[in-house]
Structure formats: structure tokens, C-alpha cells
Design an enzyme around this catalytic site. Structure first.
Site, PDB file in Angstrom:
ATOM      1  N   LYS A  16       0.838  -1.210   0.000  1.00  0.00           N
ATOM      2  CA  LYS A  16       0.000   0.000   0.000  1.00  0.00           C
ATOM      3  C   LYS A  16       0.872   1.259   0.000  1.00  0.00           C
ATOM      4  CE  LYS A  16      -2.315  -0.973   3.830  1.00  0.00           C
ATOM      5  NZ  LYS A  16      -1.781  -2.301   4.255  1.00  0.00           N
ATOM      6  N   ARG A  64      11.364  -6.323   4.577  1.00  0.00           N
ATOM      7  CA  ARG A  64      11.046  -4.891   4.484  1.00  0.00           C
ATOM      8  C   ARG A  64      11.963  -4.042   5.358  1.00  0.00           C
ATOM      9  NH1 ARG A  64       5.060  -2.450   5.020  1.00  0.00           N
ATOM     10  NH2 ARG A  64       5.127  -3.064   7.203  1.00  0.00           N
ATOM     11  N   ARG A 112      11.025  -2.492  10.705  1.00  0.00           N
ATOM     12  CA  ARG A 112      10.014  -1.991  11.626  1.00  0.00           C
ATOM     13  C   ARG A 112       9.848  -2.955  12.785  1.00  0.00           C
ATOM     14  NH1 ARG A 112       4.813  -0.097   8.218  1.00  0.00           N
ATOM     15  NH2 ARG A 112       3.781  -1.136   9.954  1.00  0.00           N
ATOM     16  N   ARG A 142      -9.717   1.012   8.628  1.00  0.00           N
ATOM     17  CA  ARG A 142      -9.339  -0.374   8.927  1.00  0.00           C
ATOM     18  C   ARG A 142     -10.438  -1.083   9.705  1.00  0.00           C
ATOM     19  NH1 ARG A 142      -3.323   0.601   8.877  1.00  0.00           N
ATOM     20  NH2 ARG A 142      -2.292  -1.417   8.814  1.00  0.00           N
ATOM     21  N   ARG A 184      -0.775  -9.184  13.390  1.00  0.00           N
ATOM     22  CA  ARG A 184      -1.330  -8.175  12.468  1.00  0.00           C
ATOM     23  C   ARG A 184      -2.193  -8.827  11.394  1.00  0.00           C
ATOM     24  NH1 ARG A 184       3.753  -5.291  10.408  1.00  0.00           N
ATOM     25  NH2 ARG A 184       2.366  -3.819   9.403  1.00  0.00           N
TER      26      ARG A 184
HETATM   27  P1  AMP Z   1       0.684   0.497   8.810  1.00  0.00           P
HETATM   28  O1  AMP Z   1       1.864   1.395   8.707  1.00  0.00           O
HETATM   29  O2  AMP Z   1      -0.475   0.962   7.968  1.00  0.00           O
HETATM   30  O3  AMP Z   1       1.017  -0.947   8.581  1.00  0.00           O
HETATM   31  O4  AMP Z   1       0.168   0.606  10.324  1.00  0.00           O
HETATM   32  C1  AMP Z   1       0.995   0.210  11.406  1.00  0.00           C
HETATM   33  C2  AMP Z   1       0.150   0.046  12.657  1.00  0.00           C
HETATM   34  O5  AMP Z   1      -0.453   1.295  13.001  1.00  0.00           O
HETATM   35  C3  AMP Z   1      -1.018  -0.933  12.553  1.00  0.00           C
HETATM   36  O6  AMP Z   1      -0.617  -2.280  12.759  1.00  0.00           O
HETATM   37  C4  AMP Z   1      -1.936  -0.417  13.650  1.00  0.00           C
HETATM   38  O7  AMP Z   1      -1.475  -0.804  14.933  1.00  0.00           O
HETATM   39  C5  AMP Z   1      -1.744   1.095  13.532  1.00  0.00           C
HETATM   40  N1  AMP Z   1      -2.732   1.699  12.591  1.00  0.00           N
HETATM   41  C6  AMP Z   1      -2.465   2.297  11.414  1.00  0.00           C
HETATM   42  N2  AMP Z   1      -3.590   2.706  10.811  1.00  0.00           N
HETATM   43  C7  AMP Z   1      -4.606   2.354  11.649  1.00  0.00           C
HETATM   44  C8  AMP Z   1      -6.012   2.455  11.580  1.00  0.00           C
HETATM   45  N3  AMP Z   1      -6.632   3.025  10.535  1.00  0.00           N
HETATM   46  N4  AMP Z   1      -6.733   1.973  12.635  1.00  0.00           N
HETATM   47  C9  AMP Z   1      -6.150   1.423  13.704  1.00  0.00           C
HETATM   48  N5  AMP Z   1      -4.829   1.254  13.815  1.00  0.00           N
HETATM   49  C10 AMP Z   1      -4.052   1.720  12.795  1.00  0.00           C
END
Ligand code: AMP
Length: 211
Positions: free
Chosen positions: A13, A123, A156, A88, A167
Site C-alpha cells: 500500500k 522490508r 520496523r 481499517r 497483524r
Molecule cells: P501500517 O503502517 O499501515 O502498517 O500501520 C501500522 C500500525 O499502526 C497498525 O498495525 C496499527 O497498529 C496502527 N494503525 C495504522 N492505521 C490504523 C487504523 N486506521 N486503525 C487502527 N490502527 C491503525
């Protein structure tokens, strides 16, 4: 055009968002990136979010909706934007509607769990500018430095195997439901994630009707 980029963690994404945003000249908004920045700066939001993120859980809706609300009112969003990692949950999707926001298209990137586990182990992210890299697909020139700003490349915290498993579980139990939700509204476009970034981009551009 308001675009949602949807898919499991590691589906690409962020990478595709960056490419589309360069092509359409609209900002890409990643709630995950905003939260990581908040953690880096030890803000109250960051301190709260860290506990959830470290475990692979979702941060509460109230926290992420507040981030989105603030960000979408900025002038650079006037001509459209890409949402990367938001919504989400169903309440987050409904929140966008309550804000009067129209999403034009939801691009759902499909990648199997096995492939996700493999991708996330490869990654790396730039500590300074947040640019994503894969040591396998699209590696940086120097595996420890960002091609763009020279920042240090790190894995990360939540890409550790046990967190990835959590996740993925969260994705299947709380997020995947949005696929049906947006399909019913009629704005869902499904894209099979390809091994090569450029091949996924071609499918994304085709779905968006751009060349
Ligand atoms: P990402 O960078 O999109 O993979 O997000 C990393 C982490 O941030 C996720 O595993 C969640 O813990 C948190 N997070 C990001 N976006 C959201 C969202 N829209 N709702 C809830 N938690 C989020």
C-alpha cells in the site's frame, strides 16, 4: 479523486501510494506513518499507540479518526488524496461518511498470508524520511542507507514474525470485512499484488484509468 488503498500489512500500500501520489500530484496519508512519527516524538498519542502497535493490534478508532479529521482539513487535500491504511474497521469507514467524505475508489491489493510473511521479513524503512524498501524486490543501492535521503534503513518493530502473525489475524478479523462493504457500495477494485512493484503499479494505474 479520493482513493483508499486497502490490503493486508505488507501488501504494498505504502509503495503504491507513493507512486500514485507522484503521478496524480495528490498527498498520500498514512495513519501508520503519522502514528510512527508520534511515537518517535513521544507525544501523548504516540505513547498511547505504541502499546497497541507493538502487539500488532489496531489503535482505537477515536485516535485514528482524530488524526484523519485533522489531516483532511489541510489545504493540500482539497484536490483529492490517497488514504493508506485508513479505514481499517467498519466504524472508521462510517466515520468518513459522517464527515461527508466521498471515496471515489477503493483499491484492494490482494497478497496471500505466506507471501506477506516473506515480504515483511525483507522490508526496511528509512528512519528519517520513512521511504519503504524491500531487500528482495526493489532493494536500495546500499542495503543500510536510503537512496533518497541517505537515512539509516531499519526493520520496523512490528515486522517481527510474532507481531506479523498478530497483524494478519487482526486484518482478517477486523479489516477484511470492509472488502464486502465497499464492494456493495460499488467502488471496490481488486488488484492481485505482483512480485515486481512496477507490475502492480501497471494494474493500479489501469484500475484508476491513468497511463
Ligand atoms: P501500517 O503502517 O499501515 O502498517 O500501520 C501500522 C500500525 O499502526 C497498525 O498495525 C496499527 O497498529 C496502527 N494503525 C495504522 N492505521 C490504523 C487504523 N486506521 N486503525 C487502527 N490502527 C491503525
Amino acid at each position: 479523486m479520493n482513493i483508499v488503498l486497502f490490503g493486508p500489512p505488507g501488501a504494498g500500500k505504502g509503495t503504491q501510494a507513493e507512486i500514485i501520489c507522484g503521478r496524480l500530484n495528490i498527498p498520500s496519508i498514512s495513519t501508520g506513518a503519522v502514528l510512527r512519527e508520534a511515537i518517535k516524538n513521544s507525544t501523548p498519542t504516540g505513547l498511547l499507540a505504541k502499546g497497541y502497535m507493538d502487539k500488532g493490534d489496531l489503535v482505537p478508532d477515536s485516535v485514528v479518526t482524530a488524526i484523519i479529521k485533522e489531516r483532511l482539513t489541510k489545504p493540500d487535500c482539497a484536490g483529492g488524496y490517497i488514504l493508506d491504511g485508513f479505514p481499517r474497521t467498519l466504524p472508521q469507514a462510517k466515520y468518513l461518511e459522517e464527515m461527508g467524505i466521498t471515496i471515489d475508489v477503493v483499491l484492494s491489493l490482494e497478497v496471500s498470508d505466506e507471501e506477506i510473511i516473506e515480504r515483511l521479513s525483507q522490508r526496511r524503512l528509512c528512519e528519517d524520511c520513512g521511504a519503504p524498501y524491500s531487500l528482495k524486490y526493489g532493494p536500495p543501492k546500499d542495503t543500510s542507507r536510503c537512496d533518497k535521503c541517505g537515512g539509516r534503513l531499519v526493520a520496523r518493530q512490528d515486522d517481527m514474525p510474532e507481531v506479523v502473525a498478530s497483524r494478519l489475524k487482526t486484518y482478517h478479523s477486523q479489516t477484511e470485512v470492509l472488502i464486502d462493504y465497499y464492494r456493495e457500495i460499488g467502488i471496490l477494485k481488486t488488484i492481485k499484488g505482483q512480485k515486481e512493484i512496477k507490475d502492480t503499479t501497471s494494474l493500479v494505474f489501469k484500475a484508476l484509468g491513468i497511463t
